[in-house]
Structure formats: structure tokens, C-alpha cells
Design a protein around this motif. Sequence first.
Motif, PDB file in Angstrom:
ATOM      1  N   GLU A 116       0.802  -1.214   0.000  1.00  0.00           N
ATOM      2  CA  GLU A 116       0.000   0.000   0.000  1.00  0.00           C
ATOM      3  C   GLU A 116       0.839   1.271   0.000  1.00  0.00           C
ATOM      4  OE1 GLU A 116      -2.217  -0.494   3.560  1.00  0.00           O
ATOM      5  OE2 GLU A 116      -3.850  -1.538   2.570  1.00  0.00           O
ATOM      6  N   GLY A 117       1.994   1.240   0.636  1.00  0.00           N
ATOM      7  CA  GLY A 117       2.717   2.476   0.831  1.00  0.00           C
ATOM      8  C   GLY A 117       4.105   2.554   0.252  1.00  0.00           C
ATOM      9  N   TYR A 118       4.577   1.498  -0.330  1.00  0.00           N
ATOM     10  CA  TYR A 118       5.960   1.504  -0.773  1.00  0.00           C
ATOM     11  C   TYR A 118       6.069   1.015  -2.210  1.00  0.00           C
ATOM     12  CZ  TYR A 118       6.572   1.628   4.233  1.00  0.00           C
ATOM     13  OH  TYR A 118       6.494   1.960   5.542  1.00  0.00           O
ATOM     14  N   THR A 119       7.097   1.472  -2.878  1.00  0.00           N
ATOM     15  CA  THR A 119       7.405   0.977  -4.214  1.00  0.00           C
ATOM     16  C   THR A 119       8.807   0.416  -4.196  1.00  0.00           C
ATOM     17  OG1 THR A 119       8.256   3.130  -4.916  1.00  0.00           O
ATOM     18  CG2 THR A 119       5.928   2.670  -5.365  1.00  0.00           C
ATOM     19  N   LYS A 120       9.066  -0.535  -5.078  1.00  0.00           N
ATOM     20  CA  LYS A 120      10.397  -1.131  -5.150  1.00  0.00           C
ATOM     21  C   LYS A 120      11.340  -0.146  -5.842  1.00  0.00           C
ATOM     22  CE  LYS A 120      12.808  -5.248  -6.373  1.00  0.00           C
ATOM     23  NZ  LYS A 120      12.704  -6.651  -6.540  1.00  0.00           N
ATOM     24  N   MET A 121      12.475   0.117  -5.226  1.00  0.00           N
ATOM     25  CA  MET A 121      13.460   1.048  -5.776  1.00  0.00           C
ATOM     26  C   MET A 121      14.838   0.425  -5.673  1.00  0.00           C
ATOM     27  SD  MET A 121      12.062   4.740  -4.369  1.00  0.00           S
ATOM     28  CE  MET A 121      12.849   4.597  -2.814  1.00  0.00           C
ATOM     29  N   ASP A 122      15.794   1.058  -6.301  1.00  0.00           N
ATOM     30  CA  ASP A 122      17.173   0.591  -6.179  1.00  0.00           C
ATOM     31  C   ASP A 122      17.595   0.672  -4.721  1.00  0.00           C
ATOM     32  OD1 ASP A 122      17.419   0.160  -8.888  1.00  0.00           O
ATOM     33  OD2 ASP A 122      18.188   2.177  -9.269  1.00  0.00           O
ATOM     34  N   VAL A 123      18.317  -0.312  -4.301  1.00  0.00           N
ATOM     35  CA  VAL A 123      18.738  -0.390  -2.908  1.00  0.00           C
ATOM     36  C   VAL A 123      20.126   0.239  -2.776  1.00  0.00           C
ATOM     37  CG1 VAL A 123      19.306  -1.947  -1.028  1.00  0.00           C
ATOM     38  CG2 VAL A 123      17.407  -2.483  -2.548  1.00  0.00           C
ATOM     39  N   LYS A 124      20.246   1.199  -1.868  1.00  0.00           N
ATOM     40  CA  LYS A 124      21.551   1.776  -1.554  1.00  0.00           C
ATOM     41  C   LYS A 124      22.164   0.976  -0.417  1.00  0.00           C
ATOM     42  CE  LYS A 124      22.486   6.268  -1.884  1.00  0.00           C
ATOM     43  NZ  LYS A 124      22.494   7.694  -1.547  1.00  0.00           N
ATOM     44  N   TYR A 125      23.465   0.885  -0.434  1.00  0.00           N
ATOM     45  CA  TYR A 125      24.227   0.226   0.629  1.00  0.00           C
ATOM     46  C   TYR A 125      23.752  -1.211   0.901  1.00  0.00           C
ATOM     47  CZ  TYR A 125      24.647   5.262   1.403  1.00  0.00           C
ATOM     48  OH  TYR A 125      24.798   6.614   1.240  1.00  0.00           O
TER      49      TYR A 125
ATOM     50  N   PHE B 262      29.924   4.354   3.305  1.00  0.00           N
ATOM     51  CA  PHE B 262      29.105   5.573   3.373  1.00  0.00           C
ATOM     52  C   PHE B 262      29.907   6.810   2.972  1.00  0.00           C
ATOM     53  CE2 PHE B 262      27.883   2.604   6.785  1.00  0.00           C
ATOM     54  CZ  PHE B 262      26.695   2.156   6.228  1.00  0.00           C
ATOM     55  N   ALA B 263      30.983   6.598   2.223  1.00  0.00           N
ATOM     56  CA  ALA B 263      31.889   7.696   1.853  1.00  0.00           C
ATOM     57  C   ALA B 263      31.178   8.817   1.108  1.00  0.00           C
ATOM     58  CB  ALA B 263      33.045   7.159   1.009  1.00  0.00           C
ATOM     59  N   GLY B 264      30.124   8.510   0.391  1.00  0.00           N
ATOM     60  CA  GLY B 264      29.411   9.541  -0.354  1.00  0.00           C
ATOM     61  C   GLY B 264      28.461  10.363   0.486  1.00  0.00           C
ATOM     62  N   ASP B 265      28.269   9.982   1.741  1.00  0.00           N
ATOM     63  CA  ASP B 265      27.331  10.683   2.615  1.00  0.00           C
ATOM     64  C   ASP B 265      28.000  10.965   3.965  1.00  0.00           C
ATOM     65  OD1 ASP B 265      25.246  11.497   4.342  1.00  0.00           O
ATOM     66  OD2 ASP B 265      23.790  10.277   3.251  1.00  0.00           O
ATOM     67  N   PRO B 266      28.514  12.178   4.145  1.00  0.00           N
ATOM     68  CA  PRO B 266      29.232  12.496   5.388  1.00  0.00           C
ATOM     69  C   PRO B 266      28.383  12.320   6.652  1.00  0.00           C
ATOM     70  CG  PRO B 266      29.459  14.274   3.784  1.00  0.00           C
ATOM     71  CD  PRO B 266      28.504  13.297   3.209  1.00  0.00           C
ATOM     72  N   GLU B 267      27.084  12.597   6.563  1.00  0.00           N
ATOM     73  CA  GLU B 267      26.218  12.458   7.739  1.00  0.00           C
ATOM     74  C   GLU B 267      26.115  10.995   8.174  1.00  0.00           C
ATOM     75  OE1 GLU B 267      21.615  13.320   9.046  1.00  0.00           O
ATOM     76  OE2 GLU B 267      22.476  14.490   7.411  1.00  0.00           O
ATOM     77  N   LEU B 268      25.949  10.089   7.213  1.00  0.00           N
ATOM     78  CA  LEU B 268      25.905   8.661   7.546  1.00  0.00           C
ATOM     79  C   LEU B 268      27.248   8.184   8.073  1.00  0.00           C
ATOM     80  CD1 LEU B 268      23.806   7.099   4.634  1.00  0.00           C
ATOM     81  CD2 LEU B 268      23.075   7.584   6.976  1.00  0.00           C
ATOM     82  N   THR B 269      28.320   8.699   7.495  1.00  0.00           N
ATOM     83  CA  THR B 269      29.660   8.329   7.959  1.00  0.00           C
ATOM     84  C   THR B 269      29.830   8.691   9.432  1.00  0.00           C
ATOM     85  OG1 THR B 269      30.564   8.648   5.746  1.00  0.00           O
ATOM     86  CG2 THR B 269      32.135   8.668   7.567  1.00  0.00           C
ATOM     87  N   ILE B 270      29.417   9.883   9.796  1.00  0.00           N
ATOM     88  CA  ILE B 270      29.540  10.337  11.188  1.00  0.00           C
ATOM     89  C   ILE B 270      28.652   9.508  12.112  1.00  0.00           C
ATOM     90  CG2 ILE B 270      29.028  12.268  12.748  1.00  0.00           C
ATOM     91  CD1 ILE B 270      29.963  14.112  10.399  1.00  0.00           C
ATOM     92  N   LYS B 271      27.423   9.239  11.688  1.00  0.00           N
ATOM     93  CA  LYS B 271      26.507   8.454  12.527  1.00  0.00           C
ATOM     94  C   LYS B 271      27.026   7.040  12.749  1.00  0.00           C
ATOM     95  CE  LYS B 271      22.303  10.988  11.488  1.00  0.00           C
ATOM     96  NZ  LYS B 271      20.944  10.932  10.912  1.00  0.00           N
ATOM     97  N   PHE B 272      27.552   6.430  11.685  1.00  0.00           N
ATOM     98  CA  PHE B 272      28.064   5.069  11.855  1.00  0.00           C
ATOM     99  C   PHE B 272      29.349   5.071  12.686  1.00  0.00           C
ATOM    100  CE2 PHE B 272      30.097   1.069  10.577  1.00  0.00           C
ATOM    101  CZ  PHE B 272      29.107   0.214  11.026  1.00  0.00           C
TER     102      PHE B 272
END
Length: 133
Positions: free
Chosen positions: A29-38, A78-88
Motif C-alpha cells: 500500500e505504501g511503498y514501491t520497489k526502488m534501487d537499494v543503496k548500501y 558511506f563515503a558519499g554521505d558524510p552524515e551517515l559516515t559520522i553516525k556510523f
Amino acid sequence: MFEIDTLIGSNERISSPCNKRASGLAPEEGYTKMDVKYPKARALLFEALRVLASSPESIQTRLIDATESLLSVTIDEFAGDPELTIKFARILDLIAVDRGDVEATAVETAAYMSDAQAGLIADLVCDFLYEIA
């Protein structure tokens, strides 16, 4: 020894997507299949979350059991996303401050955590998986 005490009070619970009920939408109902990151990180974090959620053992023991999967995820993913890098990096720092044998340090650290400290890390793992999913 732990920085977690500064992040959460002894009786305080953090609010996270993993602590809240789902929106109630069925996947169709609420989601569509998309390319998966990471994809590798998602699989390993899901495995860690499953270990954290599915054992009757103490939260510390479950965290120790989940460290193998958690430590298999690299910050470079997560090199392409500094925020994710910091969180991880924050999760890794709470599990095992980088000093020599990270796996042994993670086991030693988790064994001496309070329930609140270990629970905070479990919540952070859950939140992080939710964010990259």
C-alpha cells in the motif's frame, strides 16, 4: 569510561523510529520497489538487528553477538554521505574505541555496559538501519 552516560540519562529513553509503531501501511500500500543503496551494509545491519531482537539473553550478550555483523560494515561504504559516515562512526566508537583488536575491545566493552548503555547502542543501530533502508 562510557560516553553514553552523557547522551542519555540513567532513566531516560530515547525516541526512535524503532521504538514507535509502524505507520500501519502494508508494504504493497505504501511503498514501491526502488534501487537499494548500501546493500552490504543493510544486510549486515539487519543481521545485527535480528540478533539484538531475537535472543532471550541479556542486552549485553546480544550486543556482543551482534558485533561481528556490525564490525563487518565499513565506514567507507558511506563515503558519499558524510552524515551517515559520522553516525556510523559514532556507533563504532560506542561499541569499541579504536585501540588494537577492535573485536576483543567490543566484547570487553559490551560486557561491562549497563542495560541503558547497551540499549542505547541497539537503538542507534536500529535508527541507522531505518535511515539507510
